[in-house]
Design a protein around this motif. Structure first.
Motif, PDB file in Angstrom:
ATOM      1  N   ASP A   1     -26.458   9.953 -16.912  1.00  0.00           N
ATOM      2  CA  ASP A   1     -27.797  10.354 -17.332  1.00  0.00           C
ATOM      3  C   ASP A   1     -27.984  10.016 -18.806  1.00  0.00           C
ATOM      4  O   ASP A   1     -27.078  10.261 -19.622  1.00  0.00           O
ATOM      5  CB  ASP A   1     -28.004  11.854 -17.116  1.00  0.00           C
ATOM      6  CG  ASP A   1     -28.071  12.215 -15.638  1.00  0.00           C
ATOM      7  OD1 ASP A   1     -28.493  11.353 -14.838  1.00  0.00           O
ATOM      8  OD2 ASP A   1     -27.691  13.348 -15.288  1.00  0.00           O
TER       9      ASP A   1
ATOM     10  N   ASN B   1     -28.621  10.051 -22.670  1.00  0.00           N
ATOM     11  CA  ASN B   1     -28.469  11.088 -23.698  1.00  0.00           C
ATOM     12  C   ASN B   1     -29.318  10.696 -24.899  1.00  0.00           C
ATOM     13  O   ASN B   1     -29.159   9.599 -25.452  1.00  0.00           O
ATOM     14  CB  ASN B   1     -27.004  11.227 -24.098  1.00  0.00           C
ATOM     15  CG  ASN B   1     -26.811  12.289 -25.163  1.00  0.00           C
ATOM     16  OD1 ASN B   1     -27.339  13.402 -25.059  1.00  0.00           O
ATOM     17  ND2 ASN B   1     -26.075  11.964 -26.215  1.00  0.00           N
TER      18      ASN B   1
ATOM     19  N   CYS C   1     -30.910   6.541 -27.655  1.00  0.00           N
ATOM     20  CA  CYS C   1     -30.726   6.858 -26.238  1.00  0.00           C
ATOM     21  C   CYS C   1     -29.541   6.042 -25.735  1.00  0.00           C
ATOM     22  O   CYS C   1     -29.488   4.820 -25.941  1.00  0.00           O
ATOM     23  CB  CYS C   1     -31.984   6.527 -25.447  1.00  0.00           C
ATOM     24  SG  CYS C   1     -31.824   6.836 -23.663  1.00  0.00           S
TER      25      CYS C   1
ATOM     26  N   SER D   1     -26.357   5.462 -22.515  1.00  0.00           N
ATOM     27  CA  SER D   1     -25.841   5.705 -21.178  1.00  0.00           C
ATOM     28  C   SER D   1     -24.625   4.810 -20.985  1.00  0.00           C
ATOM     29  O   SER D   1     -24.508   3.766 -21.626  1.00  0.00           O
ATOM     30  CB  SER D   1     -26.917   5.401 -20.121  1.00  0.00           C
ATOM     31  OG  SER D   1     -26.444   5.672 -18.822  1.00  0.00           O
TER      32      SER D   1
ATOM     33  N   SER E   1     -39.285  10.216 -24.019  1.00  0.00           N
ATOM     34  CA  SER E   1     -38.526   9.991 -22.785  1.00  0.00           C
ATOM     35  C   SER E   1     -37.787   8.663 -22.856  1.00  0.00           C
ATOM     36  O   SER E   1     -38.230   7.721 -23.520  1.00  0.00           O
ATOM     37  CB  SER E   1     -39.451   9.998 -21.566  1.00  0.00           C
ATOM     38  OG  SER E   1     -40.395   8.946 -21.635  1.00  0.00           O
TER      39      SER E   1
ATOM     40  N   LYS F   1     -32.744   6.166 -14.038  1.00  0.00           N
ATOM     41  CA  LYS F   1     -32.351   7.488 -14.517  1.00  0.00           C
ATOM     42  C   LYS F   1     -33.091   7.757 -15.823  1.00  0.00           C
ATOM     43  O   LYS F   1     -33.125   6.896 -16.707  1.00  0.00           O
ATOM     44  CB  LYS F   1     -30.835   7.572 -14.727  1.00  0.00           C
ATOM     45  CG  LYS F   1     -30.045   7.596 -13.430  1.00  0.00           C
ATOM     46  CD  LYS F   1     -28.629   8.087 -13.648  1.00  0.00           C
ATOM     47  CE  LYS F   1     -27.915   8.312 -12.314  1.00  0.00           C
ATOM     48  NZ  LYS F   1     -26.555   8.869 -12.520  1.00  0.00           N
TER      49      LYS F   1
ATOM     50  N   THR G   1     -34.419  10.757 -18.965  1.00  0.00           N
ATOM     51  CA  THR G   1     -34.221  12.003 -19.693  1.00  0.00           C
ATOM     52  C   THR G   1     -35.332  12.114 -20.726  1.00  0.00           C
ATOM     53  O   THR G   1     -35.803  11.098 -21.249  1.00  0.00           O
ATOM     54  CB  THR G   1     -32.853  12.047 -20.391  1.00  0.00           C
ATOM     55  OG1 THR G   1     -31.817  11.895 -19.423  1.00  0.00           O
ATOM     56  CG2 THR G   1     -32.640  13.362 -21.128  1.00  0.00           C
TER      57      THR G   1
END
Length: 260
Positions: A126, A128, A147, A149, A199, A209, A211
């Protein structure tokens, strides 16, 4: 029975079991003993091979990485691979020969009739999101938002949105090779004037995916104490002076109206 006329794409996740269908199925009236079957990858590596109902292991050197990971259905000739690894990615061919007589055979189907293109994938973590404020004022906050992953395949796309408005990323990928797991990090510099929702999405092999994180605009403004105006000071001074005079006069004349 029949042969595929075009390439077929088969997808699976790393660690799962996948079946690659062959271009021929053995009729119920016959058995594998009448056939020779080769499953090969990229036309170079023979993954498995059968002749007269038995696996050919004496004259063919199979890649060690497929040992104990492959099996073939003896009726529909599907090649099963388990567990799936990223290195299984590639083009697979099923070559089927039929024995007419003990010495002669003819090809029923081979790679010219279509390949099985196998595309394994691995799930990314997910995303981060982290935010670092490097400049702050009463009006806005300058932030670096990251961000990240990791641990997925194939190479992903990363996207982000600030209140549903897309942002431009500075993206970097890490991977040992084109057939290794990827780590991805996106970085963007933002000017945040109010609390804003951010986001981040990772897209790979048809999967997504996402977040989100609330970016807060912290107010570090110091409101100065307002000094009273000149008119207020003047009016206050007059009132104080008048009050003092009244007290003084009262004290001076009060005894005259006292006892005789």
């Amino acid at each position: 029975t029949g042969c595929a006329l075009e390439n077929k794409v088969v997808k699976s996740k790393v660690g799962e079991k996948v079946g690659l269908p062959c271009c021929h199925e053995i009729p119920s009236s016959e058995s594998l003993h009448n056939y020779r079957v080769y499953w090969q990858k990229n036309t170079t590596d023979v993954v498995t091979a059968y002749a007269e109902g038995k696996k050919m292991s004496d004259h063919i050197q199979f890649p060690e990485r497929y040992e104990n990971r492959t099996e073939m259905d003896t009726r529909n000739l599907t090649l099963w691979i388990s567990p799936v690894e990223i290195l299984d990615n590639g083009s697979y061919q099923c070559v089927v020969q039929h024995f007419r007589h003990s010495q002669n055979s003819y090809v029923l189907c081979d790679e010219r009739n279509g390949n099985e293109i196998f595309l394994p994938s691995a799930d990314f973590s997910d995303p981060n999101i982290t935010a670092e404020v490097f400049a702050n004022s009463c009006e806005s906050a300058e932030m670096v938002v990251r961000c990240s992953s990791h641990g997925g395949f194939p190479k992903p796309k990363i996207s982000g949105a600030l209140n549903n408005m897309s942002v431009e990323w500075n993206v970097s990928w890490e991977s040992k090779s084109n057939l290794s797991l990827y780590n991805v990090t996106g970085e963007v510099q933002l000017n945040v004037t109010k609390d804003t929702e951010f986001s981040c999405s990772i897209e790979y092999d048809g999967f997504t995916k996402s977040t989100s994180l609330l970016l807060k605009k912290t107010n570090d403004c110091v409101v100065p104490t307002v000094s009273p105006s000149y008119n207020v000071i003047t009016a206050s001074s007059i009132i104080i002076i008048v009050s003092l005079l009244a007290v003084t006069l009262a004290a001076k004349y009060f005894p005259r109206h006292g006892k005789c």
